[in-house]
Design an enzyme around this catalytic site. Structure first.
Site, PDB file in Angstrom:
ATOM      1  N   ARG A 226      13.204  19.269  -3.792  1.00  0.00           N
ATOM      2  CA  ARG A 226      13.042  17.519  -3.810  1.00  0.00           C
ATOM      3  C   ARG A 226      14.562  16.816  -4.249  1.00  0.00           C
ATOM      4  O   ARG A 226      14.409  15.547  -3.820  1.00  0.00           O
ATOM      5  CB  ARG A 226      11.989  17.408  -5.070  1.00  0.00           C
ATOM      6  CG  ARG A 226      10.594  17.966  -4.808  1.00  0.00           C
ATOM      7  CD  ARG A 226       9.652  17.280  -5.644  1.00  0.00           C
ATOM      8  NE  ARG A 226       8.360  18.070  -5.382  1.00  0.00           N
ATOM      9  CZ  ARG A 226       7.547  17.835  -4.244  1.00  0.00           C
ATOM     10  NH1 ARG A 226       7.943  17.117  -3.595  1.00  0.00           N
ATOM     11  NH2 ARG A 226       6.622  18.660  -4.183  1.00  0.00           N
TER      12      ARG A 226
ATOM     13  N   LEU B  11       7.610  12.018  -5.629  1.00  0.00           N
ATOM     14  CA  LEU B  11       9.200  11.588  -5.805  1.00  0.00           C
ATOM     15  C   LEU B  11       9.599  12.139  -7.218  1.00  0.00           C
ATOM     16  O   LEU B  11       9.044  12.153  -8.089  1.00  0.00           O
ATOM     17  CB  LEU B  11       9.366  10.293  -5.504  1.00  0.00           C
ATOM     18  CG  LEU B  11       8.608   9.487  -4.115  1.00  0.00           C
ATOM     19  CD1 LEU B  11       8.290   8.166  -4.254  1.00  0.00           C
ATOM     20  CD2 LEU B  11       9.788   9.954  -3.267  1.00  0.00           C
TER      21      LEU B  11
ATOM     22  N   MET C  40       3.405  11.096   1.870  1.00  0.00           N
ATOM     23  CA  MET C  40       2.589  12.085   0.966  1.00  0.00           C
ATOM     24  C   MET C  40       3.895  13.122   0.366  1.00  0.00           C
ATOM     25  O   MET C  40       3.763  14.327   0.510  1.00  0.00           O
ATOM     26  CB  MET C  40       1.680  12.646   2.033  1.00  0.00           C
ATOM     27  CG  MET C  40       0.501  11.782   2.450  1.00  0.00           C
ATOM     28  SD  MET C  40      -0.296  10.795   1.407  1.00  0.00           S
ATOM     29  CE  MET C  40      -1.609  12.050   0.828  1.00  0.00           C
ATOM     30  N   ARG C  41       4.649  12.400  -0.565  1.00  0.00           N
ATOM     31  CA  ARG C  41       5.584  13.351  -1.246  1.00  0.00           C
ATOM     32  C   ARG C  41       5.554  12.841  -2.641  1.00  0.00           C
ATOM     33  O   ARG C  41       5.620  11.747  -2.934  1.00  0.00           O
ATOM     34  CB  ARG C  41       6.857  12.971  -0.604  1.00  0.00           C
ATOM     35  CG  ARG C  41       7.454  13.316   0.936  1.00  0.00           C
ATOM     36  CD  ARG C  41       7.686  14.844   0.707  1.00  0.00           C
ATOM     37  NE  ARG C  41       9.008  15.072  -0.001  1.00  0.00           N
ATOM     38  CZ  ARG C  41       9.402  16.501  -0.353  1.00  0.00           C
ATOM     39  NH1 ARG C  41       8.966  17.452   0.309  1.00  0.00           N
ATOM     40  NH2 ARG C  41      10.480  16.621  -1.000  1.00  0.00           N
TER      41      ARG C  41
ATOM     42  N   ASP D 196       0.363   8.800  -9.247  1.00  0.00           N
ATOM     43  CA  ASP D 196      -0.601   7.807  -8.905  1.00  0.00           C
ATOM     44  C   ASP D 196      -0.731   6.818 -10.292  1.00  0.00           C
ATOM     45  O   ASP D 196      -1.873   6.828 -10.661  1.00  0.00           O
ATOM     46  CB  ASP D 196      -1.853   8.252  -8.476  1.00  0.00           C
ATOM     47  CG  ASP D 196      -1.505   9.010  -7.046  1.00  0.00           C
ATOM     48  OD1 ASP D 196      -0.911   8.554  -6.375  1.00  0.00           O
ATOM     49  OD2 ASP D 196      -2.131   9.947  -6.647  1.00  0.00           O
TER      50      ASP D 196
ATOM     51  N   GLY E 134       0.021   5.582   9.826  1.00  0.00           N
ATOM     52  CA  GLY E 134       0.759   4.386   9.675  1.00  0.00           C
ATOM     53  C   GLY E 134      -0.228   3.197   9.609  1.00  0.00           C
ATOM     54  O   GLY E 134       0.542   2.382   9.969  1.00  0.00           O
ATOM     55  N   SER E 135      -1.369   3.394   9.468  1.00  0.00           N
ATOM     56  CA  SER E 135      -2.194   1.910   9.655  1.00  0.00           C
ATOM     57  C   SER E 135      -1.675   0.932   8.804  1.00  0.00           C
ATOM     58  O   SER E 135      -1.835  -0.335   9.018  1.00  0.00           O
ATOM     59  CB  SER E 135      -3.572   2.228   9.730  1.00  0.00           C
ATOM     60  OG  SER E 135      -4.163   2.797   8.560  1.00  0.00           O
TER      61      SER E 135
ATOM     62  N   THR F 102       5.709   4.707 -11.107  1.00  0.00           N
ATOM     63  CA  THR F 102       6.210   5.089 -12.504  1.00  0.00           C
ATOM     64  C   THR F 102       6.425   6.734 -12.070  1.00  0.00           C
ATOM     65  O   THR F 102       5.595   7.389 -11.127  1.00  0.00           O
ATOM     66  CB  THR F 102       5.393   5.019 -13.645  1.00  0.00           C
ATOM     67  OG1 THR F 102       4.080   5.660 -13.532  1.00  0.00           O
ATOM     68  CG2 THR F 102       5.182   3.584 -13.862  1.00  0.00           C
TER      69      THR F 102
ATOM     70  N   HIS G  85      -2.898   3.448  -3.337  1.00  0.00           N
ATOM     71  CA  HIS G  85      -3.824   5.023  -3.643  1.00  0.00           C
ATOM     72  C   HIS G  85      -5.203   4.505  -3.114  1.00  0.00           C
ATOM     73  O   HIS G  85      -5.705   3.544  -3.586  1.00  0.00           O
ATOM     74  CB  HIS G  85      -3.312   5.341  -4.954  1.00  0.00           C
ATOM     75  CG  HIS G  85      -4.322   6.754  -5.204  1.00  0.00           C
ATOM     76  ND1 HIS G  85      -3.649   7.922  -4.679  1.00  0.00           N
ATOM     77  CD2 HIS G  85      -5.266   6.802  -5.862  1.00  0.00           C
ATOM     78  CE1 HIS G  85      -4.758   8.924  -5.003  1.00  0.00           C
ATOM     79  NE2 HIS G  85      -5.716   7.951  -5.786  1.00  0.00           N
TER      80      HIS G  85
HETATM   81  C1  GAR Z   1      -4.025   5.490   3.097  1.00  0.00           C
HETATM   82  O1  GAR Z   1      -5.793   5.786   2.772  1.00  0.00           O
HETATM   83  C2  GAR Z   1      -3.432   5.398   1.776  1.00  0.00           C
HETATM   84  O2  GAR Z   1      -4.087   4.803   0.530  1.00  0.00           O
HETATM   85  C3  GAR Z   1      -3.339   7.074   1.427  1.00  0.00           C
HETATM   86  O3  GAR Z   1      -3.137   7.650   2.681  1.00  0.00           O
HETATM   87  C4  GAR Z   1      -3.811   6.829   3.626  1.00  0.00           C
HETATM   88  C5  GAR Z   1      -2.426   6.598   4.469  1.00  0.00           C
HETATM   89  O4  GAR Z   1      -3.142   5.994   5.685  1.00  0.00           O
HETATM   90  N1  GAR Z   1      -2.248   7.241   0.560  1.00  0.00           N
HETATM   91  C6  GAR Z   1      -2.246   8.371  -0.401  1.00  0.00           C
HETATM   92  O5  GAR Z   1      -3.337   9.065  -0.521  1.00  0.00           O
HETATM   93  C7  GAR Z   1      -1.173   8.440  -1.593  1.00  0.00           C
HETATM   94  N2  GAR Z   1      -1.409   9.291  -2.595  1.00  0.00           N
HETATM   95  P1  GAR Z   1      -2.203   5.256   7.051  1.00  0.00           P
HETATM   96  O6  GAR Z   1      -1.122   6.325   7.382  1.00  0.00           O
HETATM   97  O7  GAR Z   1      -3.331   4.966   7.786  1.00  0.00           O
HETATM   98  O8  GAR Z   1      -1.519   4.038   6.240  1.00  0.00           O
END
Ligand code: GAR
Length: 214
Positions: free
Chosen positions: A65, A93, A90-91, A145, A12-13, A141, A109
């Protein structure tokens, strides 16, 4: 005042950088909820520390889903979410869910799309020998990605990089990139024409962030 819902699955950063920017820069918006599909997401504690309302919707409890996305859509409706921000959610949709939120669903992404969609982007960038890697903020969309690009961050690949070091530098860039682009959506500056995003009052240079090499 717009209501944002931030969806997470992990640390969640990005969620925290968005929530802080929303507050500190006094966006005409508030974070209505942080929603996680995983009970063990570390980002939930961080969201609570930031005083944000938290909801957990464990995907394991749903039969497929469609059922999960329907429950998520109901929750977003109940919150009155204007904008749904995927921040390490990370799902995959369903098409129906994505169509319903067209223009109001945004993702970050960790690659310079359209290269390296999917998982393991940092290791794949190193294996391919690219000199520039990065991150992309795009409207969502139904294709994974993919979608109109709002902004990108270019992050150089350095000697001695491994996937973890490169990922950390890309993540640092994400923390600047995502709030910048989400703010444009909050301010209603984004239009999509012929599959490409245009951002009113923002020039090309502002839509590309360069991460220093150091
Ligand atoms: C981030 O690097 C984000 O771009 C990636 O997951 C990480 C989440 O970090 N997202 C994906 O790969 C989506 N396809 P966070 O939880 O610290 O924000």
């Amino acid at each position: 005042m717009k209501t944002l819902a931030i969806l997470i699955s992990g640390q969640g950063s990005n969620m925290a950088s968005l929530a802080r920017a929303c507050l500190e820069e006094r966006w005409p918006a508030r974070v209505g909820a942080v929603i996680s599909n995983r009970e063990d997401a570390a980002g939930l504690a961080l969201a609570r520390e930031l005083g944000l309302p938290v909801h957990v919707l464990p995907h394991a409890g749903f039969d497929g889903r469609e059922a999960f996305d329907a429950a998520l859509a109901r929750q977003l409706d109940a919150l009155g979410a204007d904008l749904v921000v995927l921040a390490g959610f990370m799902r995959i949709l369903t098409d129906g869910f994505v169509h319903r939120l067209e223009g109001r669903l945004v993702n970050i992404h960790p690659s310079l799309l359209p290269v390296f969609p999917g998982l393991g982007t940092h290791a794949r960038a190193l294996a391919a020998g690219v000199r520039v890697h990065g991150a992309t903020v795009h409207l969502v969309t139904p294709t994974l990605d993919h979608g109109p690009i709002l902004a990108q961050a270019a992050v150089p690949v350095l000697d001695g990089d491994d996937a973890a070091r490169l990922a950390a530098r890309v993540l640092r860039a994400e923390h600047r990139l995502y709030p910048t682009a989400v703010r444009w959506l909050v301010e209603g500056r984004v239009r999509v024409r012929d599959g490409r995003a245009e951002v009113e009052g923002v020039d090309a240079a502002q839509r590309l962030l360069w991460e220093a090499t150091a």
